[in-house]
Each structure stands twice: as structure tokens, then as C-alpha cells.
Design an enzyme around this catalytic site. Structure first.
Site, short mmCIF file in Angstrom:
data_model
loop_
_atom_site.label_atom_id
_atom_site.label_comp_id
_atom_site.label_asym_id
_atom_site.label_seq_id
_atom_site.Cartn_x
_atom_site.Cartn_y
_atom_site.Cartn_z
N THR A 32 0.88 -1.17 0.00
CA THR A 32 0.00 0.00 0.00
C THR A 32 0.92 1.22 0.00
O THR A 32 2.04 1.16 0.50
CB THR A 32 -0.88 0.06 1.27
OG1 THR A 32 0.01 0.15 2.39
CG2 THR A 32 -1.74 -1.16 1.42
N GLU B 229 -5.55 -4.11 -0.69
CA GLU B 229 -5.86 -5.28 0.14
C GLU B 229 -6.94 -6.17 -0.49
O GLU B 229 -7.23 -7.24 0.02
CB GLU B 229 -6.33 -4.82 1.53
CG GLU B 229 -5.24 -4.21 2.40
CD GLU B 229 -5.03 -2.71 2.19
OE1 GLU B 229 -5.42 -2.20 1.12
OE2 GLU B 229 -4.48 -2.07 3.09
N TRP C 106 -21.49 14.78 10.25
CA TRP C 106 -20.47 14.49 9.25
C TRP C 106 -20.77 15.18 7.92
O TRP C 106 -21.90 15.20 7.46
CB TRP C 106 -20.39 12.99 8.99
CG TRP C 106 -19.81 12.23 10.14
CD1 TRP C 106 -19.73 12.64 11.44
CD2 TRP C 106 -19.24 10.92 10.10
NE1 TRP C 106 -19.14 11.68 12.20
CE2 TRP C 106 -18.83 10.62 11.42
CE3 TRP C 106 -19.02 9.98 9.09
CZ2 TRP C 106 -18.22 9.41 11.74
CZ3 TRP C 106 -18.42 8.78 9.41
CH2 TRP C 106 -18.03 8.49 10.74
N LYS D 260 -15.96 16.58 10.55
CA LYS D 260 -16.98 16.53 11.60
C LYS D 260 -17.29 17.94 12.08
O LYS D 260 -16.53 18.52 12.82
CB LYS D 260 -16.51 15.65 12.75
CG LYS D 260 -16.44 14.19 12.36
CD LYS D 260 -16.19 13.30 13.56
CE LYS D 260 -15.76 11.94 13.08
NZ LYS D 260 -14.31 11.72 13.11
P1 ADP Z 1 -3.38 3.68 -1.72
O1 ADP Z 1 -4.16 4.77 -1.08
O2 ADP Z 1 -2.29 3.15 -0.90
O3 ADP Z 1 -3.08 3.93 -3.16
P2 ADP Z 1 -5.35 1.88 -2.57
O4 ADP Z 1 -5.03 2.18 -3.98
O5 ADP Z 1 -5.51 0.51 -2.14
O6 ADP Z 1 -4.27 2.42 -1.68
O7 ADP Z 1 -6.55 2.78 -2.13
C1 ADP Z 1 -7.75 2.27 -1.65
C2 ADP Z 1 -8.65 3.37 -1.25
O8 ADP Z 1 -8.91 4.24 -2.35
C3 ADP Z 1 -10.01 2.92 -0.82
O9 ADP Z 1 -10.01 2.46 0.49
C4 ADP Z 1 -10.82 4.19 -1.01
O10 ADP Z 1 -10.67 5.08 0.06
C5 ADP Z 1 -10.20 4.80 -2.21
N1 ADP Z 1 -10.98 4.50 -3.41
C6 ADP Z 1 -10.74 3.58 -4.35
N2 ADP Z 1 -11.67 3.61 -5.30
C7 ADP Z 1 -12.56 4.57 -4.97
C8 ADP Z 1 -13.77 5.09 -5.54
N3 ADP Z 1 -14.25 4.66 -6.69
N4 ADP Z 1 -14.40 6.08 -4.87
C9 ADP Z 1 -13.94 6.56 -3.70
N5 ADP Z 1 -12.82 6.12 -3.13
C10 ADP Z 1 -12.12 5.14 -3.74
#
Ligand code: ADP
Length: 542
Positions: free
Chosen positions: A186, A330, A442, A437
Site C-alpha cells: 500500500t 488489500e 459528518w 466533523k
Molecule cells: P493507496 O491509497 O495506498 O493507493 P489503494 O489504492 O488501495 O491504496 O486505495 C484504496 C482506497 O482508495 C479505498 O479504500 C478508497 O478510500 C479509495 N478508493 C478507491 N476507489 C474509490 C472510488 N471509486 N471512490 C472513492 N474512493 C475510492
């Protein structure tokens, strides 16, 4: 007691995907823009032969099953060969995001214990700066031929020379489908990056499910260009799901600007693509500024962060369908995709658009739920929002080399806050870290950003929380204007009137020339919050 069935116990192995592509779509093409500057093309059949040779070369270098081989590379055919070669032999393909900071890169390579690292020419300065700090790496393989080998003070291996030395006479080994196949960290906006270690089984099942018509919908009719990098959660699985269906595969290499991507779309007849919103901003700007049209491009997956409705509309206007998708490292990464159903046929365009703005349905293989602060299930009514938890065939159980379980009662907490409606359409309201918040209530920063993105003068907008003496937190909008566009603070704020609840309207607007992005192209709101941490809102004294 159940009865044991009598079907073959063939393990789900990644090598079977490339084998399928060769047997049934052997002459279909893989086209790559290379770091060398030219375009390379060959077929799945030629690809597999080179994958076999590469596997033999890794064997000769002493790479054993279970060991990690790292990549620092763009989307290209050699990277694809490493995906299949390394995993196919039973070793672990560790894709490294070159946009990470130097100390994160060293941490990851050391933590993963990468034996060899394969890198594209572009990344020579990165590996030269890193090599001394990662003594465990036995060798650095430059992904080019002898003629293009760079001058370096480091001893480098040449990818093409390694391949040329082998016969390609190789049989894919058969092993347990739960063996590790690939590793992806990540991006770690807070703390050290954590490794998600995928298995052959999880990868094959993820490829199967993501190719389904109401998931990504990949077919042998398509020409598919993943703009999303192969170092960002395996380009959302496309290097597996595309060969699985035998579609033509197009790789953009290092050039990801709007003009280059557009040119490649047109030259290769690309029908389908995938990428994060920030990439489409660049492409849209190029297409709109030059009044261009897409001749063949009809569908794209957008995810990684929320896709602003304004972007969906802009792409629709160019005859491109947007499939909003949500997932995370993940989760291999696909969790949900948003598609309409038959019963939606009779809805108005606006009603359909409203549904398509959501992140969508869990694809088969992923189970999701939302819970409140005490972990109690919340209703699927499209209104109640809470922590989004998932479990499934390609969701991690624990992080690489970690003994602590991240799970809550067998579910993985995503860190996202969401609603789910009665039809099962999920909508992310925020990352829990980004939620604002205000007076105990929220505010969804994503909703605020989506409204801002509808303003014609706005190129990019981030909504962050700022401390407020009375309300605890209030939203502030940080805006990058489109080149040459005029926009005042007052005009921006007025634009929100009637579009969101009054108390959701930001207290202030800051214009900046750039919003910092993460290594995966998302707005780095943590950095923005730091930047404005001592800022006093004009409303603070009211
Ligand atoms: P990193 O932030 O390390 O690049 P990831 O690529 O795994 O990690 O990111 C996952 C996160 O990205 C999700 O938990 C979510 O917060 C956000 N995310 C992914 N796709 C979407 C989406 N279509 N809309 C909103 N948030 C998203």
C-alpha cells in the site's frame, strides 16, 4: 457430514491464463510503447515463448520458489513477461511503485527481501541512489537490449541477453494454488507501507470475476489499454483478465500525458481502458481543447478515488461509458463496479446517471457490509452510513510478515465510510480519515468536491477539514483553476447554493497552483491538512 465430490482438483494457477491465451488467441497482439522510444508489437504466442525463456533465466540466476523478484517498471510487454514468468515458476512478483519516496522504496525492497530487481531505463537514477542501502539485492536487471544498456557505475544485467541465452523449452510447474504469486505494498500515506501478498488462487478468481460483463466486462472483441500502472495493484488485474479473454492488449509505457494516450487510443483502436480520475483529467483536457473525438474508445473503468460526476458527464458526451469502480490494494483490488440493471431501463437519463455515480455492486466473490461505531450492522437503505467491511476470495487475511490480524470478526475494515442502498449499490461518502466533523455531524468531502468539479473553471478541488473554535471542524475548499480561467472565492461559494445542504458549504476557498498527489495519483489531503493546519478560517471569529 458432507460427501466428497468427484471432480478434478486442478489448482488455480496463473500460468494457466497465459497458456489459455496462447492456445485460443495465440495470434492476438500485445502492443507496447517502449522506454526506448519506439513501439513494440508481438503476439500472445511470442509472449509465452519469451516468458518461458525468462523463467529459465531466473532459474539460472538461482531464483527459487517463494523468493521475491521486484519490478520498477511501466506498463509494457517485458513487465507482463515478468508477471507471468516469476509467478508461473512459483516465485513472487513484487511490483514496486517508483513514485514512492527513496526511503519508502528502500524499506519496501528490504522488507520484501527482493533477490533481483528488474527496472525500466527511466528508473536507473532511482536504483543507483538506492543500491547501496539494499545490499540484499543480488542483481539489477535492466529491461532493455545490449544496444540500449545505460552507462552506470553499477554492474547491471541485461534483460534481453538473459532471455536470448535460453531455449524456451519449459513446462509450467504445478503447485498449491494457495502459494504466493505476487506482492504489492500500500502506498502508506501514514506509517510504513504494508504488503498485500496475493495467491495464485486469489488472482485467478479475481481475474475470472472481474472479466464478467457486469464487472469490467472484458472480451476478445476488445482492445484494452490499462492506463493504471502495473505497479498500482497489478493494474487492477488487467494483465491477467485481458489475456484470460484473449483481447488485444496495449501498453502505454512511460508516456501518460493526454496527447500521448489519445494518440495511442486512435492508432491501436482501443475500445476499453482503466485509470484513476487524475489521468482522465489530462486526457479530457487534451481532447476538449483540440475538439477531438474518439473513433473506437467506448468504455472506461474509473476508480482509485471517487470519480466526479462532472467527469462521467464529460466522457459520456464523448460517447464513452464510465464504469465507476471501487477497491483497494488489500482487495486485489476490485470490490465493486457500477452498472445498471434491466429494471433501470425505464428510468430517465438523470436518474440513471445518479445511480452510476455510486461505487456500485460487490462483484461475486466479495461480500460487504456497513457497521456503526459498535460494530452493529447498519441497514441497506442508501441513507445510513458507517464503516465499510469486506471479506472474500481475494481480500487479504493478514499483511506480509505481520502476525497481527487486521480483521474484525473475520471482516476486513476498509477505512472507508459508505452507504448501501436497498438494491445493493454502495456509495463511498469518505475515507474515515478525510471525513469532516462539523458540530458532531459528518460532511462528506467527496460530495463537496464533486459539486466543485462541476464548475467550468475548476480543474481540481479538494475539500479538507480546518479547525473551528465553535464547530470543531469546518470544510475548506482548495482549488486549482483551469488554465486561463477566472474564478473568485465568492463565485465558488455561491456555486454551492442549492446544490448541497447549507451547512455543507465550505467556509473558505484557497486557490493553489497544484494539489499534491499520492504515488497512485490521488489527492494527498493529509499534506493539504498539514499545509493549512495553522490556518484561521474567516468564520472563526464570527
Ligand atoms: P493507496 O491509497 O495506498 O493507493 P489503494 O489504492 O488501495 O491504496 O486505495 C484504496 C482506497 O482508495 C479505498 O479504500 C478508497 O478510500 C479509495 N478508493 C478507491 N476507489 C474509490 C472510488 N471509486 N471512490 C472513492 N474512493 C475510492
Amino acid at each position: 457430514m458432507t460427501m466428497k465430490g468427484q471432480m478434478m482438483g486442478m489448482p488455480l494457477l496463473i500460468s494457466s491464463i497465459i497458456t489459455q491465451a496462447v492456445k485460443h488467441y495465440g495470434n492476438n497482439e500485445i502492443v507496447s510503447r517502449r522506454t526506448e522510444g519506439d513501439t513494440h508489437r508481438y503476439t500472445y504466442r511470442e509472449c509465452e515463448l519469451r516468458v518461458s525463456k525468462l523463467t529459465q533465466a531466473f532459474g539460472r540466476l538461482g531464483v527459487k520458489q517463494g523468493e521475491r523478484v521486484g519490478t520498477l517498471a511501466w506498463n509494457g510487454y517485458r513487465h507482463l513477461e515478468i508477471y507471468y514468468g516469476v509467478s508461473g515458476m512459483g516465485a513472487v512478483c513484487h511490483t514496486i511503485n517508483p513514485r514512492l519516496f527513496a526511503d519508502q522504496l528502500c524499506y519496501i525492497v528490504t522488507h520484501a527481501e527482493d533477490q533481483y530487481i528488474c527496472f525500466d531505463l527511466t528508473f536507473l537514477p532511482i536504483i543507483e541512489a538506492m543500491a547501496a542501502q539494499v545490499p540484499g539485492v543480488k542483481g539489477w536487471i535492466c529491461m532493455t537490449d545490449e544496444a540500449h544498456m545505460p552507462k552506470s557505475s553499477m554492474p547491471l544485467l541485461c534483460y534481453e541477453t538473459l532471455i536470448e541465452a535460453e531455449s524456451g523449452d519449459y513446462e509450467w510447474p504445478v503447485f498449491d494454488e494457495n502459494s504466493a504469486s505476487s506482492l504489492c505494498y500500500t502506498s502508506g500515506t501514514t506509517g510504513n507501507p504494508k504488503g498485500a501478498l496475493y495467491t495464485h488462487r486469489s488472482t485467478v478468481l479475481h481475474s475470472y470475476a472481474s472479466a464478467l460483463p457486469d464487472s469490467l466486462g472484458c472480451s476478445a472483441h476488445d482492445v484494452i489499454l490499462p492506463v493504471v500502472p502495473m505497479f498500482h495493484v497489478n493494474a487492477w488485474g488487467l494483465p491477467y483478465s485481458v489475456p484470460l479473454v484473449g483481447a488485444k492488449l496495449v501498453f502505454p509505457g512511460p508516456k501518460l500525458d493526454g496527447a500521448s494516450v489519445y494518440q495511442l487510443f486512435e492508432e491501436e483502436g482501443v475500445t476499453f481502458s482503466a485509470g484513476v480520475p487524475t489521468v482522465w483529467l489530462g486526457l479530457l483536457q487534451h481532447v476538449q481543447a483540440n475538439r477531438l473525438k474518439f473513433s473506437t474508445f467506448r468504455r472506461t473503468v474509473i476508480g482509485g478515488s471517487a470519480c466526479p460526476p462532472a467527469m462521467i458527464k464529460a466522457l459520456n458526451a464523448l460517447d464513452v461509458e464510465v464504469i465507476h469502480a471501487w477497491g483497494m490494494t488489500e482487495m486485489s483490488p476490485l470490490g465493486t463496479t457500477c452498472k445498471l440493471q434491466r429494471k433501470h431501463d425505464k428510468l430517465s437519463q438523470e436518474e440513471k446517471q445518479h445511480i452510476l455515480e455510486k461505487q456500485g455492486h460487490a462483484i461475486y466473490g466479495v461480500d460487504m457490509k456497513i457497521v456503526d461505531g459498535e460494530g452493529k450492522d447498519l441497514p441497506w437503505d442508501g441513507k445510513a452510513f458507517g464503516d465499510l467491511l469486506v471479506r472474500g476470495y481475494w481480500v487479504i487475511d493478514s499483511y506480509f510478515k505481520s502476525t497481527e490480524s487486521p480483521l474484525r470478526d473475520g471482516w476486513f475494515p476498509t477505512g472507508d465510510v459508505a452507504t448501501i442502498d436497498a438494491d445493493g449499490y454502495m456509495q463511498i461518502t469518505d475515507r474515515s480519515k478525510d471525513v469532516i466533523k462539523s458540530g458532531g455531524e459528518w460532511i462528506s468531502s467527496i460530495d463537496v468536491e464533486n459539486v466543485a468539479a462541476m464548475h467550468p473553471a475548476v480543474h481540481m478541488a479538494a475539500c479538507i477539514s480546518i479547525h473551528h473554535p465553535k464547530w470543531d471542524e469546518r470544510p475548506m475548499l482548495v482549488v486549482v483553476k483551469k488554465p486561463g480561467a477566472e474564478l473568485s472565492r465568492e463565485e465558488m461559494l455561491k456555486f454551492f447554493e442549492g446544490k448541497v445542504a447549507k451547512w455543507w458549504i465550505p467556509d473558505d476557498v484557497q486557490f493553489v497552483t497544484e494539489i499534491p498527489l499520492t504515488a497512485t495519483g490521488k489527492m494527498l489531503k493529509l499534506k493539504l491538512r498539514e499545509q493549512f493546519k495553522d490556518y484561521t478560517l474567516p468564520t472563526a471569529h464570527a
